[in-house]
Design a protein around this motif. Structure first.
Motif, PDB file in Angstrom:
ATOM      1  N   LEU A 187       0.820  -1.218   0.000  1.00  0.00           N
ATOM      2  CA  LEU A 187       0.000   0.000   0.000  1.00  0.00           C
ATOM      3  C   LEU A 187       0.852   1.265   0.000  1.00  0.00           C
ATOM      4  O   LEU A 187       0.391   2.327  -0.420  1.00  0.00           O
ATOM      5  N   VAL A 188       2.078   1.155   0.503  1.00  0.00           N
ATOM      6  CA  VAL A 188       2.954   2.338   0.546  1.00  0.00           C
ATOM      7  C   VAL A 188       3.097   2.933  -0.865  1.00  0.00           C
ATOM      8  O   VAL A 188       3.138   4.159  -1.027  1.00  0.00           O
ATOM      9  N   TRP A 189       3.100   2.086  -1.881  1.00  0.00           N
ATOM     10  CA  TRP A 189       3.170   2.599  -3.261  1.00  0.00           C
ATOM     11  C   TRP A 189       1.773   2.875  -3.813  1.00  0.00           C
ATOM     12  O   TRP A 189       1.506   3.932  -4.364  1.00  0.00           O
ATOM     13  N   LEU A 216       4.222  15.344  -1.884  1.00  0.00           N
ATOM     14  CA  LEU A 216       2.917  14.858  -1.401  1.00  0.00           C
ATOM     15  C   LEU A 216       2.893  13.328  -1.375  1.00  0.00           C
ATOM     16  O   LEU A 216       2.450  12.710  -0.389  1.00  0.00           O
ATOM     17  N   ALA A 217       3.392  12.712  -2.443  1.00  0.00           N
ATOM     18  CA  ALA A 217       3.433  11.242  -2.505  1.00  0.00           C
ATOM     19  C   ALA A 217       4.300  10.694  -1.365  1.00  0.00           C
ATOM     20  O   ALA A 217       3.924   9.729  -0.685  1.00  0.00           O
ATOM     21  N   HIS A 218       5.430  11.365  -1.132  1.00  0.00           N
ATOM     22  CA  HIS A 218       6.348  10.947  -0.075  1.00  0.00           C
ATOM     23  C   HIS A 218       5.679  11.053   1.297  1.00  0.00           C
ATOM     24  O   HIS A 218       5.775  10.145   2.132  1.00  0.00           O
ATOM     25  N   GLU A 219       4.959  12.158   1.520  1.00  0.00           N
ATOM     26  CA  GLU A 219       4.268  12.347   2.814  1.00  0.00           C
ATOM     27  C   GLU A 219       3.187  11.282   3.016  1.00  0.00           C
ATOM     28  O   GLU A 219       3.003  10.760   4.119  1.00  0.00           O
ATOM     29  N   MET A 220       2.466  10.987   1.928  1.00  0.00           N
ATOM     30  CA  MET A 220       1.423   9.948   2.048  1.00  0.00           C
ATOM     31  C   MET A 220       2.039   8.599   2.351  1.00  0.00           C
ATOM     32  O   MET A 220       1.477   7.808   3.115  1.00  0.00           O
ATOM     33  N   MET A 221       3.191   8.332   1.745  1.00  0.00           N
ATOM     34  CA  MET A 221       3.883   7.060   2.040  1.00  0.00           C
ATOM     35  C   MET A 221       4.194   6.970   3.532  1.00  0.00           C
ATOM     36  O   MET A 221       4.003   5.920   4.154  1.00  0.00           O
ATOM     37  N   HIS A 222       4.657   8.089   4.099  1.00  0.00           N
ATOM     38  CA  HIS A 222       4.960   8.080   5.540  1.00  0.00           C
ATOM     39  C   HIS A 222       3.704   7.872   6.374  1.00  0.00           C
ATOM     40  O   HIS A 222       3.730   7.164   7.377  1.00  0.00           O
ATOM     41  N   GLU A 223       2.583   8.472   5.932  1.00  0.00           N
ATOM     42  CA  GLU A 223       1.323   8.231   6.658  1.00  0.00           C
ATOM     43  C   GLU A 223       0.972   6.755   6.667  1.00  0.00           C
ATOM     44  O   GLU A 223       0.553   6.208   7.689  1.00  0.00           O
ATOM     45  N   ILE A 225       3.011   4.256   6.324  1.00  0.00           N
ATOM     46  CA  ILE A 225       3.982   3.543   7.174  1.00  0.00           C
ATOM     47  C   ILE A 225       3.613   3.687   8.653  1.00  0.00           C
ATOM     48  O   ILE A 225       3.651   2.718   9.419  1.00  0.00           O
ATOM     49  N   PHE A 226       3.163   4.902   9.047  1.00  0.00           N
ATOM     50  CA  PHE A 226       2.760   5.086  10.454  1.00  0.00           C
ATOM     51  C   PHE A 226       1.409   4.429  10.735  1.00  0.00           C
ATOM     52  O   PHE A 226       1.174   3.944  11.844  1.00  0.00           O
ATOM     53  N   GLY A 227       0.546   4.418   9.730  1.00  0.00           N
ATOM     54  CA  GLY A 227      -0.724   3.681   9.867  1.00  0.00           C
ATOM     55  C   GLY A 227      -0.435   2.224  10.147  1.00  0.00           C
ATOM     56  O   GLY A 227      -1.010   1.616  11.058  1.00  0.00           O
ATOM     57  N   ALA A 228       0.474   1.655   9.350  1.00  0.00           N
ATOM     58  CA  ALA A 228       0.857   0.248   9.510  1.00  0.00           C
ATOM     59  C   ALA A 228       1.438   0.015  10.899  1.00  0.00           C
ATOM     60  O   ALA A 228       1.083  -0.943  11.598  1.00  0.00           O
ATOM     61  N   LYS A 229       2.302   0.936  11.324  1.00  0.00           N
ATOM     62  CA  LYS A 229       2.959   0.801  12.639  1.00  0.00           C
ATOM     63  C   LYS A 229       1.901   0.740  13.752  1.00  0.00           C
ATOM     64  O   LYS A 229       1.976  -0.097  14.650  1.00  0.00           O
ATOM     65  N   ASN A 230       0.899   1.625  13.636  1.00  0.00           N
ATOM     66  CA  ASN A 230      -0.161   1.633  14.655  1.00  0.00           C
ATOM     67  C   ASN A 230      -0.969   0.344  14.641  1.00  0.00           C
ATOM     68  O   ASN A 230      -1.582  -0.017  15.639  1.00  0.00           O
ATOM     69  N   MET A 287      -4.884   8.862   9.194  1.00  0.00           N
ATOM     70  CA  MET A 287      -4.076   9.120   7.982  1.00  0.00           C
ATOM     71  C   MET A 287      -4.786  10.245   7.207  1.00  0.00           C
ATOM     72  O   MET A 287      -5.577   9.989   6.308  1.00  0.00           O
ATOM     73  N   LYS A 288      -4.466  11.500   7.590  1.00  0.00           N
ATOM     74  CA  LYS A 288      -5.278  12.632   7.113  1.00  0.00           C
ATOM     75  C   LYS A 288      -5.208  12.829   5.601  1.00  0.00           C
ATOM     76  O   LYS A 288      -6.217  13.046   4.942  1.00  0.00           O
ATOM     77  N   LYS A 289      -4.003  12.786   5.084  1.00  0.00           N
ATOM     78  CA  LYS A 289      -3.855  13.026   3.629  1.00  0.00           C
ATOM     79  C   LYS A 289      -4.475  11.871   2.840  1.00  0.00           C
ATOM     80  O   LYS A 289      -5.094  12.072   1.800  1.00  0.00           O
ATOM     81  N   VAL A 290      -4.290  10.662   3.340  1.00  0.00           N
ATOM     82  CA  VAL A 290      -4.852   9.495   2.652  1.00  0.00           C
ATOM     83  C   VAL A 290      -6.379   9.563   2.693  1.00  0.00           C
ATOM     84  O   VAL A 290      -7.063   9.296   1.695  1.00  0.00           O
ATOM     85  N   ALA A 291      -6.923   9.977   3.850  1.00  0.00           N
ATOM     86  CA  ALA A 291      -8.383  10.085   3.982  1.00  0.00           C
ATOM     87  C   ALA A 291      -8.922  11.161   3.030  1.00  0.00           C
ATOM     88  O   ALA A 291     -10.009  11.013   2.457  1.00  0.00           O
ATOM     89  N   MET A 292      -8.141  12.227   2.844  1.00  0.00           N
ATOM     90  CA  MET A 292      -8.574  13.277   1.919  1.00  0.00           C
ATOM     91  C   MET A 292      -8.606  12.753   0.480  1.00  0.00           C
ATOM     92  O   MET A 292      -9.560  12.987  -0.267  1.00  0.00           O
TER      93      MET A 292
END
Ligand SMILES: NC(=O)C1=CN([C@@H]2O[C@H](COP(=O)(O)OP(=O)(O)OC[C@H]3O[C@@H](n4cnc5c(N)ncnc54)[C@H](OP(=O)(O)O)[C@@H]3O)[C@@H](O)[C@H]2O)C=CC1
Ligand SMILES: CC(C)(CO)C(=O)C(=O)O
Length: 314
Positions: A187-189, A216-223, A225-230, A287-292
């Motif tokens: 999903l990161v990609w 923006l793509a990079h920031e979403m990837m981090h979201e 990754i943190f979503g997965a971590k949670n 995951m704010k940006k992903v939700a948007m």
């Protein structure tokens, strides 16, 4: 033991992966829909960077009712059609069968295991660039690796044999200990690139060229990754940088969701966006940006319906 394979959804992935197994001499039975007559008469054609081939004759069907019971079923339709799976799988599986969802997204194995409790369920994560270019005609442009992971506690032997069959057929295939980890990693990609390509009507190279969209793509990837971590999956934060570098080197590419939008087909919003957003939210991370991006895609999907353009399932 020689396995009997079924392929449900003979498009890009079903044609390629099922085709590779059949070409290598495995017993593969293909379920088709709109391409059935064409494939029955003219076979299945795969143009591949690894070598073109034609499967003719081919064991193809336009109804699951006519198919034999299979040891392993590869589900290769879009997840937008997964509500049909209990009905489609019923004639072709028994208590011993393993169903492998070779699809993108999250939560799909959980749903199938609930709906079809007597089958073993696994996931197949495909790293491949392929698409259907005409009836019964698949173009495989790049990559091809498969990662297979079990969801249920049963089906391990069949999954191992399937991995070996793929290897023998020339498809690099690995077994994963932790299916959830691999699903989140993919999903990161998919999350940034599938959706952004649709809402911005563009391809991966353009998204990478422009500083704002690359960031923006990079920031979403981090979201993600943190979503997965949670959710308990400890992805390496450097994986985002790696994916950005990989995408920079990729030939210009329209992700599968963009092809679905262009062809006015249903988009896999639920499995690629809604499920991960909800899973992360339940685990306490928004995951704010992903939700948007999910909201924007849902808006576009609703407009497609308002335009009274046929949005086919699958
Ligand atoms: N393409 C790619 O490179 C990649 C795709 N994926 C994922 O793999 C999955 C499959 O994608 P892809 O192969 O591209 O999809 P395609 O659209 O190419 O193929 C799906 C096929 O399923 C068939 N189908 C749908 N519903 C039914 C049904 N009820 N009965 C019989 N056949 C049916 C469709 O038939 P019809 O022609 O009649 O619509 C179509 O041929 C998706 O989850 C995607 O996200 C993952 C990695 C890469
Ligand atoms: C990233 C890619 C191309 C697969 O490897 C894909 O999953 C897609 O197009 O949806």
């Amino acid at each position: 033991m020689k396995l009997k394979y079924g392929v449900v959804g003979t498009g890009a992935l079903g044609g390629f992966y099922g085709g590779k197994l059949a070409k290598a001499g495995h017993d593969v039975h293909f379920l088709l829909r709109s391409d059935f007559e064409h494939v029955k008469e003219q076979g299945l054609k795969v143009d591949s960077v690894d070598g073109d081939f034609l499967l003719q004759p081919i064991a193809c069907y336009n109804s699951a009712q006519d198919m034999p019971v299979c040891d392993v079923v590869l589900v290769c339709m879009k997840t937008t059609g997964n509500h049909l799976l209990p009905e489609l799988l019923d004639p072709i599986i028994d208590e011993q069968s393993l169903v492998i969802l070779v699809q993108n997204g999250l939560g799909i194995e959980e749903r199938l295991a609930q709906e079809v409790p007597h089958a073993s369920v696994a996931g197949g994560i495909a790293f491949i660039c392929a698409h259907k270019v005409g009836p019964g005609h698949v173009s495989h442009l790049d990559l091809g690796r498969l990662i297979l992971g079990l969801h249920t506690s049963t089906g391990n032997e069949l999954l191992q044999q399937c991995q070996q069959d793929f290897e023998q057929a020339g498809v690099p295939a690995q077994l994963a200990e932790n299916l959830g980890y691999i699903r989140w990693q993919k999903l990161v990609w998919n999350v940034p690139f599938n959706g952004l390509a649709v809402v911005l009507n563009t391809t991966t190279d353009q998204l990478m060229k422009q500083k704002e969209t690359r960031e923006l793509a990079h920031e979403m990837m981090h979201e993600v990754i943190f979503g997965a971590k949670n959710c308990g999956y400890d992805l390496d934060p450097d994986f985002a940088d790696k994916m950005i570098r990989t995408t920079e080197k990729m030939t210009p590419y329209a992700p599968s969701m963009k092809l679905d939008f262009d062809n006015r087909r249903a988009m896999e919003i639920e499995s690629i966006y809604t499920s991960p957003v909800q899973a992360a939210r339940q685990a306490g991370f928004e995951m704010k940006k992903v939700a948007m991006l999910e909201s924007q895609l849902r808006f576009i999907a609703s407009q497609m319906e308002n335009w009274k353009i046929r949005v086919s399932e699958g």
